[in-house]
Write an enzyme that holds these catalytic residues in place. Sequence first.
Site, PDB file in Angstrom:
ATOM      1  N   THR A 294      -9.377  -5.187   1.847  1.00  0.00           N
ATOM      2  CA  THR A 294     -10.497  -5.546   2.409  1.00  0.00           C
ATOM      3  C   THR A 294     -10.919  -4.437   3.759  1.00  0.00           C
ATOM      4  O   THR A 294     -11.491  -4.300   4.645  1.00  0.00           O
ATOM      5  CB  THR A 294      -9.593  -6.306   3.504  1.00  0.00           C
ATOM      6  OG1 THR A 294      -8.235  -5.350   4.893  1.00  0.00           O
ATOM      7  CG2 THR A 294      -9.020  -7.473   3.569  1.00  0.00           C
TER       8      THR A 294
ATOM      9  N   ASP B 144       0.827  -1.542   0.323  1.00  0.00           N
ATOM     10  CA  ASP B 144      -0.098   0.192   0.110  1.00  0.00           C
ATOM     11  C   ASP B 144       0.923   1.041  -0.259  1.00  0.00           C
ATOM     12  O   ASP B 144       0.180   2.619   0.857  1.00  0.00           O
ATOM     13  CB  ASP B 144      -0.557   0.188   1.172  1.00  0.00           C
ATOM     14  CG  ASP B 144      -2.420  -0.910   1.572  1.00  0.00           C
ATOM     15  OD1 ASP B 144      -2.619  -1.628   0.260  1.00  0.00           O
ATOM     16  OD2 ASP B 144      -2.047  -1.762   2.196  1.00  0.00           O
TER      17      ASP B 144
ATOM     18  N   GLY C 295       1.043   3.011  -2.437  1.00  0.00           N
ATOM     19  CA  GLY C 295       0.997   4.227  -3.621  1.00  0.00           C
ATOM     20  C   GLY C 295       1.606   3.208  -5.358  1.00  0.00           C
ATOM     21  O   GLY C 295       1.768   4.251  -6.228  1.00  0.00           O
ATOM     22  N   LYS C 296       2.016   2.283  -5.776  1.00  0.00           N
ATOM     23  CA  LYS C 296       2.710   2.193  -6.260  1.00  0.00           C
ATOM     24  C   LYS C 296       1.955   2.060  -7.467  1.00  0.00           C
ATOM     25  O   LYS C 296       2.202   2.690  -8.787  1.00  0.00           O
ATOM     26  CB  LYS C 296       2.984   0.856  -6.352  1.00  0.00           C
ATOM     27  CG  LYS C 296       4.079   0.218  -5.442  1.00  0.00           C
ATOM     28  CD  LYS C 296       4.289  -1.774  -4.976  1.00  0.00           C
ATOM     29  CE  LYS C 296       3.008  -2.592  -4.595  1.00  0.00           C
ATOM     30  NZ  LYS C 296       2.687  -2.619  -2.843  1.00  0.00           N
TER      31      LYS C 296
ATOM     32  N   HIS D 278      -4.664  -2.357  -5.499  1.00  0.00           N
ATOM     33  CA  HIS D 278      -4.423  -0.992  -6.170  1.00  0.00           C
ATOM     34  C   HIS D 278      -5.117   0.314  -7.217  1.00  0.00           C
ATOM     35  O   HIS D 278      -5.695  -0.135  -7.632  1.00  0.00           O
ATOM     36  CB  HIS D 278      -3.052  -1.090  -7.303  1.00  0.00           C
ATOM     37  CG  HIS D 278      -1.980  -1.662  -7.442  1.00  0.00           C
ATOM     38  ND1 HIS D 278      -1.381  -2.497  -8.199  1.00  0.00           N
ATOM     39  CD2 HIS D 278      -1.279  -1.871  -6.022  1.00  0.00           C
ATOM     40  CE1 HIS D 278      -0.324  -3.067  -7.607  1.00  0.00           C
ATOM     41  NE2 HIS D 278       0.016  -2.818  -6.557  1.00  0.00           N
TER      42      HIS D 278
ATOM     43  N   GLY E  60      -0.644  14.209  -3.554  1.00  0.00           N
ATOM     44  CA  GLY E  60      -2.265  14.210  -3.453  1.00  0.00           C
ATOM     45  C   GLY E  60      -2.389  12.880  -5.079  1.00  0.00           C
ATOM     46  O   GLY E  60      -1.656  12.021  -5.398  1.00  0.00           O
TER      47      GLY E  60
HETATM   48  P1  IMP Z   1      -2.035 -13.216   2.702  1.00  0.00           P
HETATM   49  O1  IMP Z   1      -1.188 -12.346   1.738  1.00  0.00           O
HETATM   50  O2  IMP Z   1      -3.825 -12.800   2.697  1.00  0.00           O
HETATM   51  O3  IMP Z   1      -1.547 -14.332   3.271  1.00  0.00           O
HETATM   52  O4  IMP Z   1      -1.584 -12.155   3.605  1.00  0.00           O
HETATM   53  C1  IMP Z   1      -0.449 -12.071   4.256  1.00  0.00           C
HETATM   54  C2  IMP Z   1      -0.397 -10.675   5.038  1.00  0.00           C
HETATM   55  O5  IMP Z   1       0.309  -9.448   4.222  1.00  0.00           O
HETATM   56  C3  IMP Z   1      -1.924 -10.458   5.766  1.00  0.00           C
HETATM   57  O6  IMP Z   1      -0.862  -8.970   6.826  1.00  0.00           O
HETATM   58  C4  IMP Z   1      -1.923  -9.209   4.842  1.00  0.00           C
HETATM   59  O7  IMP Z   1      -2.961  -7.900   5.269  1.00  0.00           O
HETATM   60  C5  IMP Z   1      -0.876  -8.576   3.942  1.00  0.00           C
HETATM   61  N1  IMP Z   1      -0.615  -8.260   2.740  1.00  0.00           N
HETATM   62  C6  IMP Z   1      -1.377  -8.825   1.710  1.00  0.00           C
HETATM   63  N2  IMP Z   1      -0.973  -8.219  -0.142  1.00  0.00           N
HETATM   64  C7  IMP Z   1      -1.321  -6.747   0.768  1.00  0.00           C
HETATM   65  C8  IMP Z   1      -0.756  -5.351  -0.142  1.00  0.00           C
HETATM   66  O8  IMP Z   1      -0.958  -5.609  -1.611  1.00  0.00           O
HETATM   67  N3  IMP Z   1      -1.321  -4.301   0.739  1.00  0.00           N
HETATM   68  C9  IMP Z   1      -1.371  -4.764   2.735  1.00  0.00           C
HETATM   69  N4  IMP Z   1      -0.749  -5.441   2.892  1.00  0.00           N
HETATM   70  C10 IMP Z   1      -1.181  -6.355   2.528  1.00  0.00           C
END
Ligand code: IMP
Length: 508
Positions: free
Chosen positions: A373, A23, A25-26, A51, A499
């Site tokens: 989520t 997260d 901001g890619k 994204h 921004g």
């Molecule tokens: P999983 O990838 O669903 O197995 O989650 C494992 C951990 O990686 C958790 O803490 C998720 O919230 C985190 N996570 C997985 N993908 C992302 C993402 O794209 N951005 C931020 N956190 C992520």
Amino acid sequence: MVNIFKLIKKYQVIAVLGYQAGDEGKGKYIELLTPYCDIVARSGGGHNAGHTVELDTGEVFDFHLIPSGIIHDDKTFLMGPGMVIDPRSLVREINKLEEKNIRWNKLYISGDAVVITPDLVFLDRTKEKLLGKEKIGTTGLGIGDAYATLVNRNAIRINDLRNKDVFKEKLENRINDTIKMYINPNRENEKIWREIIEIMMKKDLKDFYDKRNFFNIDNMVDDYYDKSEKFKDNIRNVSQILNKAYKDKKRILFEGSQGVWLSVLHGTTRYTTSCSVGTGWLAEGAGFPAQLVDKVYGVIRCPIMNRVGNGPFPSEFGGKRSEEYCMEEGGFAHTKDKELKEYPDYIKLINSKDPFLRGIANRLKSGNFGTTTKRPRRVGRIDTVALKWAIELYGPDLLVTHLDDCNDTEEIEICTGYKYMGNRVENNGRIWEKGDIVDHFVIDSGFLYNCKPNIETMPGWKQDLAGIKNYNDFPPEARNLLKRVEELTNANINAVSFGSKRSDMVLR
Ligand code: IMP
């Protein structure tokens, strides 16, 4: 208009990675670079990634699986064999593109990518449930269990979806193991069994539940086959496309997902995702020679970074209290609406003496909630120890995002090191005692949970950054902050975004 071409120069193959905990901001930089590239390839993760791209028209696009440059639909987009793909999610995203009249005829999906089937989603959620307080806080989408099938050598690939008999046989064999390991042993325990059934009764799994056999394999096979009908003409050998494009002098952009903290190899073990996130994986996961990547850019949020899910975050505003608050009810106790109701005057808390409240104010101000989520993202000061680690792994060229998050902050804080507060421990040949100063990242979560951040403060700026066109027009406090981050990490900041709009950025 910013001349983003300056970032491309003569490079033929560019990779954009996340250097923090995802997260960062890619998506913004990927979207800006895409018009200058011929191919955008994703090769890691699945729909756990999120994204967000906002156009100057105010239109917002959320991408999870599909490369986020796809709004430039004249380019070629690839999803590599290193990805894990739930066809239901893919079709959902394709349908959204169609609703917005975005063409996807040049989106190619590797037939060798791993399929996330409902049994794997079930496993992810069940294991998390059984872990209780020790859970990882995964996205619950089956990502880790899908990668595990690769290592266990019982992965189902996208190609298998097109061959129903093969698909069914592979699924049956694998599901037999799941039944033996998770279903049968838990049938006797009424409480756990109720929880397990509850997991299967959720919207996206209930069609695949069968009272007698637990899983309805025929439904899985039929549903996934039907979903694959939508994209069957776009299944290809992605490696072949990439290697030919390279020979034809086409420019290739690798789009990273997640971030270094989440790397299964180099991240904060065991609170990570299940693939690596670096240049090597991006290339390998697309079937392309890693040595041909000319330039790697690492995206960071600065000066406030974040993390979703459980796991150590030494520089978090409010420390353990914040982690517990953000992860209450699996992260759903304080979604944006709920938090806004609780803290309607959050803006007044931006300079609060209580870091926990400062964290809440910062999160609400910058809308720091998960794209996938919707959980609140835990927020904290930029961690230069961890950033040095990312730079050691993948190189010093940074692209900064979210500088504007601190527009009204009196004092900016940077985490420049940690103080180890745990018992004597040996790590990588070094002995750590209580009180030692940590200036090199340690990936062990137990160790990191025992680290207190050393904080350096710098004066902030009370100015809106909107409209700034040149780096030198930033307030001196902002330039000093960026310079300090460079000094502490030996990095080069190449661009700064402040921004969500395309125009809210300057190049160095
Ligand atoms: P999983 O990838 O669903 O197995 O989650 C494992 C951990 O990686 C958790 O803490 C998720 O919230 C985190 N996570 C997985 N993908 C992302 C993402 O794209 N951005 C931020 N956190 C992520």
